[in-house]
Design an enzyme around this catalytic site. Sequence first.
Site, PDB file in Angstrom:
ATOM      1  N   ASN A  56       0.873  -1.174   0.000  1.00  0.00           N
ATOM      2  CA  ASN A  56       0.000   0.000   0.000  1.00  0.00           C
ATOM      3  C   ASN A  56       0.907   1.219   0.000  1.00  0.00           C
ATOM      4  O   ASN A  56       1.448   1.594   1.041  1.00  0.00           O
ATOM      5  CB  ASN A  56      -0.907  -0.012   1.238  1.00  0.00           C
ATOM      6  CG  ASN A  56      -1.801   1.226   1.300  1.00  0.00           C
ATOM      7  OD1 ASN A  56      -1.812   2.037   0.374  1.00  0.00           O
ATOM      8  ND2 ASN A  56      -2.536   1.367   2.396  1.00  0.00           N
ATOM      9  N   LYS A 116       0.055   4.170  -0.383  1.00  0.00           N
ATOM     10  CA  LYS A 116      -0.672   5.345   0.101  1.00  0.00           C
ATOM     11  C   LYS A 116      -0.447   6.502  -0.877  1.00  0.00           C
ATOM     12  O   LYS A 116      -0.366   6.260  -2.082  1.00  0.00           O
ATOM     13  CB  LYS A 116      -0.242   5.660   1.545  1.00  0.00           C
ATOM     14  CG  LYS A 116      -0.406   4.420   2.451  1.00  0.00           C
ATOM     15  CD  LYS A 116      -0.304   4.689   3.911  1.00  0.00           C
ATOM     16  CE  LYS A 116      -0.497   3.391   4.683  1.00  0.00           C
ATOM     17  NZ  LYS A 116      -0.468   3.566   6.129  1.00  0.00           N
ATOM     18  N   HIS A 128      -9.707   0.970   4.711  1.00  0.00           N
ATOM     19  CA  HIS A 128      -8.459   1.222   5.447  1.00  0.00           C
ATOM     20  C   HIS A 128      -8.754   2.204   6.582  1.00  0.00           C
ATOM     21  O   HIS A 128      -9.592   3.098   6.449  1.00  0.00           O
ATOM     22  CB  HIS A 128      -7.405   1.798   4.488  1.00  0.00           C
ATOM     23  CG  HIS A 128      -6.043   1.854   5.094  1.00  0.00           C
ATOM     24  ND1 HIS A 128      -5.671   2.830   5.990  1.00  0.00           N
ATOM     25  CD2 HIS A 128      -4.977   1.034   4.963  1.00  0.00           C
ATOM     26  CE1 HIS A 128      -4.416   2.614   6.373  1.00  0.00           C
ATOM     27  NE2 HIS A 128      -3.976   1.518   5.773  1.00  0.00           N
ATOM     28  N   GLU A 158      -7.246   4.715   7.566  1.00  0.00           N
ATOM     29  CA  GLU A 158      -7.100   6.134   7.203  1.00  0.00           C
ATOM     30  C   GLU A 158      -8.348   6.627   6.483  1.00  0.00           C
ATOM     31  O   GLU A 158      -8.743   7.789   6.634  1.00  0.00           O
ATOM     32  CB  GLU A 158      -5.825   6.320   6.359  1.00  0.00           C
ATOM     33  CG  GLU A 158      -4.569   6.180   7.227  1.00  0.00           C
ATOM     34  CD  GLU A 158      -3.345   5.673   6.491  1.00  0.00           C
ATOM     35  OE1 GLU A 158      -3.304   5.700   5.255  1.00  0.00           O
ATOM     36  OE2 GLU A 158      -2.404   5.232   7.198  1.00  0.00           O
ATOM     37  N   GLU A 201      -5.388  -4.772  10.572  1.00  0.00           N
ATOM     38  CA  GLU A 201      -4.419  -3.696  10.750  1.00  0.00           C
ATOM     39  C   GLU A 201      -4.769  -2.928  12.021  1.00  0.00           C
ATOM     40  O   GLU A 201      -5.601  -1.997  11.981  1.00  0.00           O
ATOM     41  CB  GLU A 201      -4.463  -2.739   9.554  1.00  0.00           C
ATOM     42  CG  GLU A 201      -4.018  -3.349   8.253  1.00  0.00           C
ATOM     43  CD  GLU A 201      -3.464  -2.295   7.299  1.00  0.00           C
ATOM     44  OE1 GLU A 201      -2.383  -2.523   6.767  1.00  0.00           O
ATOM     45  OE2 GLU A 201      -4.099  -1.248   7.117  1.00  0.00           O
ATOM     46  N   GLY A 257       2.130   2.792  10.876  1.00  0.00           N
ATOM     47  CA  GLY A 257       3.030   3.933  10.761  1.00  0.00           C
ATOM     48  C   GLY A 257       3.688   4.348  12.055  1.00  0.00           C
ATOM     49  O   GLY A 257       4.282   5.421  12.150  1.00  0.00           O
ATOM     50  N   SER A 286       3.271  -1.581  10.449  1.00  0.00           N
ATOM     51  CA  SER A 286       4.718  -1.518  10.714  1.00  0.00           C
ATOM     52  C   SER A 286       5.436  -2.839  10.442  1.00  0.00           C
ATOM     53  O   SER A 286       6.363  -3.198  11.168  1.00  0.00           O
ATOM     54  CB  SER A 286       4.981  -1.048  12.149  1.00  0.00           C
ATOM     55  OG  SER A 286       4.523   0.275  12.327  1.00  0.00           O
TER      56      SER A 286
HETATM   57  P1  13P Z   1       2.816   0.781   7.764  1.00  0.00           P
HETATM   58  O1  13P Z   1       3.394  -0.512   7.260  1.00  0.00           O
HETATM   59  O2  13P Z   1       3.544   1.991   7.261  1.00  0.00           O
HETATM   60  O3  13P Z   1       2.642   0.779   9.246  1.00  0.00           O
HETATM   61  O4  13P Z   1       1.345   0.921   7.144  1.00  0.00           O
HETATM   62  C1  13P Z   1       0.487  -0.158   7.260  1.00  0.00           C
HETATM   63  C2  13P Z   1      -0.701   0.118   6.426  1.00  0.00           C
HETATM   64  O5  13P Z   1      -1.460   1.010   6.718  1.00  0.00           O
HETATM   65  C3  13P Z   1      -0.878  -0.698   5.226  1.00  0.00           C
HETATM   66  O6  13P Z   1      -2.144  -0.543   4.696  1.00  0.00           O
END
Ligand code: 13P
Length: 260
Positions: free
Chosen positions: A9, A11, A92, A94, A164, A170, A207
Amino acid sequence: MRRALVVANWKMHGDRRFITSFASQYGDAPVGVDVVICPPLAYLAQCVAAFRGRRIRFGVQNVATVPSGALTGEHAAEMARDLGAEYAIIGHSERRSLFGESDAIVAQKFQAAKRAGLNPILCVGETLQQRRSGRAHATVHAQLAAVLDNAPAPALEHATIAYEPVWAIGTGATATPAVAQDMHAAIRERLGRAGVAARTRLLYGGSIKADGAAALFAAADIDGGLVGGASLDATAFAAICCAAACAPCAATTNDTTGTQ
Ligand code: 13P
């Protein structure tokens, strides 16, 4: 037997130069692992072209609830499919927290992805506060129920669930394999009621790093990963994909033979 699946991902990161460079550094999906890259939609067509001839598949990070309409700034699942996407990340955290996507909207987007022929990757996960107050399982169950209760069994074919935990995204605070496995087992149990437990792939996200990935993927109910930050580094991402193929396997890049 479920095939391992590793999803990048990206993003809202990257540009044309980044994609050219990533494609030249990253080899191919390891044998036995499905690898999916979800770039920003603006770069989907470039990604598809840059990886042509390799086993990499593509996805989008979001879809609209409807196939077309006066919805400035949105993109339909059908459009993503038209550009070469086969997967769609749905719900997700976010999207849920920053763009106000409720469980009901997430359920509609799951259906929209299915309708367009995309394989949905449904994200679920609790916040730190929910975990600390003992509501981690209830939160994830409610997020699952919003989609599963309204989806007939065929709608769940080719769907993937990504656990997640919000507190791990993150932050560098990866869930331990035991914590992740505990939730994955609960999710699989819930899928059992829908009759798709054995064949649905469950991914961990939050992470994930190259070191530590193998221990997560070794857990019984973790079939791969949804990778954010580390997926922007071709070497680290290749190592994570490799960990999904076989825990002690050494990572290589620039290897298009499929033997990495
Ligand atoms: P990170 O691996 O940066 O923590 O992000 C995870 C994520 O949101 C994948 O969709």
